[in-house]
Design a protein around this motif. Structure first.
Motif, short mmCIF file in Angstrom:
data_model
loop_
_atom_site.label_atom_id
_atom_site.label_comp_id
_atom_site.label_asym_id
_atom_site.label_seq_id
_atom_site.Cartn_x
_atom_site.Cartn_y
_atom_site.Cartn_z
N GLN A 1 0.83 -1.20 0.00
CA GLN A 1 0.00 0.00 0.00
C GLN A 1 0.87 1.26 0.00
OE1 GLN A 1 -3.25 -0.06 2.95
NE2 GLN A 1 -2.69 -2.18 3.39
N ALA A 2 0.37 2.31 -0.61
CA ALA A 2 1.09 3.58 -0.60
C ALA A 2 0.99 4.20 0.78
CB ALA A 2 0.50 4.52 -1.64
N VAL A 3 2.12 4.64 1.31
CA VAL A 3 2.18 5.32 2.61
C VAL A 3 2.54 6.77 2.35
CG1 VAL A 3 3.30 5.38 4.86
CG2 VAL A 3 2.89 3.18 3.74
N THR A 4 1.76 7.69 2.86
CA THR A 4 1.97 9.11 2.56
C THR A 4 3.12 9.69 3.37
OG1 THR A 4 0.45 9.93 4.27
CG2 THR A 4 -0.49 9.34 2.12
N ALA A 5 3.62 10.83 2.89
CA ALA A 5 4.68 11.52 3.62
C ALA A 5 4.21 11.94 5.00
CB ALA A 5 5.13 12.75 2.81
N GLU A 6 2.95 12.34 5.11
CA GLU A 6 2.41 12.73 6.41
C GLU A 6 2.43 11.56 7.39
OE1 GLU A 6 -1.74 14.50 8.39
OE2 GLU A 6 -1.60 14.10 6.24
N GLU A 7 2.06 10.38 6.91
CA GLU A 7 2.08 9.20 7.78
C GLU A 7 3.50 8.84 8.19
OE1 GLU A 7 -1.89 6.81 6.21
OE2 GLU A 7 -0.03 6.65 5.08
N LEU A 8 4.43 8.92 7.25
CA LEU A 8 5.83 8.63 7.58
C LEU A 8 6.36 9.61 8.62
CD1 LEU A 8 7.20 7.92 3.99
CD2 LEU A 8 6.89 6.24 5.81
N ASN A 9 6.03 10.89 8.45
CA ASN A 9 6.50 11.91 9.39
C ASN A 9 5.89 11.72 10.77
OD1 ASN A 9 8.10 13.12 7.45
ND2 ASN A 9 6.57 14.64 6.89
N ARG A 10 4.63 11.32 10.83
CA ARG A 10 4.00 11.09 12.12
C ARG A 10 4.70 9.97 12.88
NH1 ARG A 10 -1.79 9.47 12.36
NH2 ARG A 10 -1.39 9.74 14.58
N VAL A 11 4.97 8.89 12.18
CA VAL A 11 5.62 7.74 12.82
C VAL A 11 7.06 8.08 13.19
CG1 VAL A 11 6.45 5.40 12.41
CG2 VAL A 11 4.12 6.03 11.76
N ASP B 1 12.21 13.71 8.97
CA ASP B 1 12.01 13.49 7.54
C ASP B 1 11.73 12.02 7.30
OD1 ASP B 1 11.98 13.45 4.80
OD2 ASP B 1 14.13 13.83 4.56
N GLY B 2 10.44 11.66 7.37
CA GLY B 2 10.08 10.25 7.22
C GLY B 2 10.46 9.68 5.87
N ALA B 3 10.35 10.51 4.81
CA ALA B 3 10.74 10.04 3.48
C ALA B 3 12.23 9.74 3.43
CB ALA B 3 10.37 11.09 2.43
N GLY B 4 13.03 10.59 4.07
CA GLY B 4 14.46 10.34 4.11
C GLY B 4 14.79 9.07 4.85
N VAL B 5 14.06 8.81 5.93
CA VAL B 5 14.25 7.56 6.68
C VAL B 5 13.92 6.36 5.82
CG1 VAL B 5 13.48 6.21 8.67
CG2 VAL B 5 13.83 8.68 8.91
N ALA B 6 12.83 6.47 5.04
CA ALA B 6 12.44 5.36 4.16
C ALA B 6 13.51 5.09 3.10
CB ALA B 6 11.10 5.67 3.49
N ARG B 7 14.11 6.17 2.56
CA ARG B 7 15.19 5.98 1.57
C ARG B 7 16.40 5.30 2.20
NH1 ARG B 7 13.37 11.16 -0.11
NH2 ARG B 7 14.98 12.20 1.15
N GLN B 8 16.71 5.66 3.43
CA GLN B 8 17.83 5.02 4.12
C GLN B 8 17.56 3.52 4.33
OE1 GLN B 8 18.41 7.25 7.73
NE2 GLN B 8 18.94 9.13 6.65
N ILE B 9 16.32 3.20 4.66
CA ILE B 9 15.95 1.80 4.86
C ILE B 9 16.11 1.02 3.55
CG2 ILE B 9 14.04 0.23 5.39
CD1 ILE B 9 12.98 2.39 7.30
N ARG B 10 15.67 1.62 2.46
CA ARG B 10 15.81 0.97 1.14
C ARG B 10 17.27 0.67 0.85
NH1 ARG B 10 13.73 1.17 -4.58
NH2 ARG B 10 15.60 1.18 -5.87
N SER B 11 18.14 1.65 1.09
CA SER B 11 19.55 1.47 0.78
C SER B 11 20.22 0.47 1.72
CB SER B 11 20.26 2.82 0.87
OG SER B 11 21.64 2.68 0.59
N ARG B 12 19.90 0.55 2.99
CA ARG B 12 20.58 -0.32 3.95
C ARG B 12 20.05 -1.74 3.91
NH1 ARG B 12 18.94 1.78 8.47
NH2 ARG B 12 17.47 0.10 8.91
#
Length: 294
Positions: free
Chosen positions: A155-165, A170-181
Motif C-alpha cells: 500500500q502507498a504510505v503518505t509523507a504525512e504518515e511517515l513523518n507522524r511515525v 524526515d520520514g521520506a528520508g528515513v524510508a530511503r535510508q531503509i531501502r539502501s541499507r
C-alpha cells in the motif's frame, strides 16, 4: 447587571437576539448581532459560574461539529461557523479528529469544510489507528518507519504518515535510508507513476524479493530519469507500471539494469559509464533474477 440573576441575563440576551432576527435576515447590523451573541455567552458563563460541561474537553465540541456538518452535508461550511458551533478555540483539531480517529471524509478548501458522507470510512479509521499505534511504539524512528511500511506492505504510505511515525523527522528520508541499507523494494514516484510525490510503498517483505546490492549505485533521481524515459516498462518482458498486463498476484517492481555489465560486475565500471543514461535500461525484478537483460 453584575449582581443580577444570571437566568434573567440569559433571557434578556436571547430576547435581544430575537429582536435582531430581521436584521440578520437582511444581512444588516452585524456588529450589533455579534455584541448580542457576546452578551449571551457571558450570560451562559455566569449561569454556570464559568463551568464547562465535562464533555467539552473535546468530545462534546466534536459531536456538535459533526452534527452541524451532517445537517449541512454536501454544503461548504465556513471556519467561523464551525468555531461558533464548537464553542472552543481548538475546533480545527476536532475536525482533524473526525477525519482521522473516526474516519469521516471531510473536504477542506479556502477555509471552508464539507462533509461528503454521514457514514465514517472504517478503512480510513483503522488505518489512522495503525499509524497512531506505531507512532506510540518504542524504538527508533527508523524502526517505526520500517514497521509501518511492513504493516502496510503493498500500500502507498503518505509523507504525512511517515513523518507522524518518525515523530516529525524526515520520514521520506528515513524510508530511503531503509531501502539502501536493507535493500527492501521500497518504491517512490520515481519507480511507480501511480504514487504521488512523497508516497512510499514497500512491494514485498519476502527475502527473495530484496533488491540486488548494485541498486544502491542508482539514486532516486537517476532511477526517475531512466524509468520515465522507458515509460516505466521493462525492456525485456515489456511489462510495466503503465501496463495492465502486470499480474496482480505476483511481485513486480522496476530496477535499473546496465547494458555493459551484469549486476555483480556493475560496481567495477568507471564512474562515467556507470551513470551514463544511454547505457542504462529499465528492467524488472523477475527478468533480473532470471539473468535476462535489455
Amino acid at each position: 447587571m453584575v449582581d443580577g440573576d444570571p437566568a434573567d441575563e440569559f433571557r434578556a440576551a436571547v430576547e435581544r437576539l430575537t429582536e435582531l432576527a430581521d436584521e440578520v435576515a437582511a444581512e444588516r447590523s452585524q456588529e450589533a448581532v455579534l455584541d448580542a451573541v457576546a452578551d449571551l455567552r457571558v450570560a451562559i458563563a455566569r449561569a454556570y459560574r464559568g463551568r464547562r460541561p465535562r464533555s467539552d474537553s473535546g468530545g462534546g465540541a466534536r459531536k456538535r461539529i459533526l452534527a452541524h456538518l451532517v445537517k449541512h452535508r454536501g454544503e461548504w461550511v465556513g471556519s467561523d461557523e464551525l468555531a461558533a458551533v464548537s464553542g472552543i478555540g481548538e475546533w480545527a483539531r476536532r475536525v482533524r479528529e473526525l477525519r482521522g480517529e473516526q474516519g469521516y471524509e471531510i473536504e477542506e478548501g479556502g477555509g471552508r469544510y464539507r462533509l461528503v458522507s454521514e457514514e465514517p470510512d472504517t478503512v480510513r479509521r483503522d488505518r489512522f489507528k495503525t499509524v497512531t499505534d506505531l507512532r506510540n511504539a518504542d524504538g527508533s524512528a527508523t524502526e517505526r518507519v520500517q514497521a509501518l511500511l511492513e504493516t502496510l506492505v503493498g500500500q502507498a504510505v503518505t509523507a504525512e504518515e511517515l513523518n507522524r511515525v518518525a515523530h516529525g523527522k524526515d520520514g521520506a528520508g528515513v524510508a530511503r535510508q531503509i531501502r539502501s541499507r536493507e535493500l527492501l523494494p521500497i518504491e517512490t514516484s520515481a519507480d511507480a507513476p501511480d504514487l504521488n510525490p512523497g508516497d512510499h510503498r514497500l512491494v514485498s517483505i519476502r527475502e527473495i524479493d530484496r533488491l540486488h546490492p548494485s541498486q544502491r549505485l542508482f539514486p532516486e533521481d537517476l532511477r526517475r530519469q531512466v524509468f520515465s524515459r522507458d515509460r516505466f516498462t521493462c525492456r525485456s518482458c515489456r511489462l510495466g507500471r503503465l501496463s495492465l498486463k502486470v499480474p496482480r498476484d505476483q511481485v513486480f517492481y522496476l530496477v535499473v539494469g546496465h547494458l555493459d555489465a551484469a549486476p555483480d560486475a556493475v560496481a567495477d565500471l568507471p564512474a562515467d559509464r556507470l551513470t551514463s543514461l544511454v547505457r542504462l535500461a529499465t528492467s524488472c525484478n523477475r527478468c533480473t533474477a532470471a539473468g535476462v537483460s535489455g
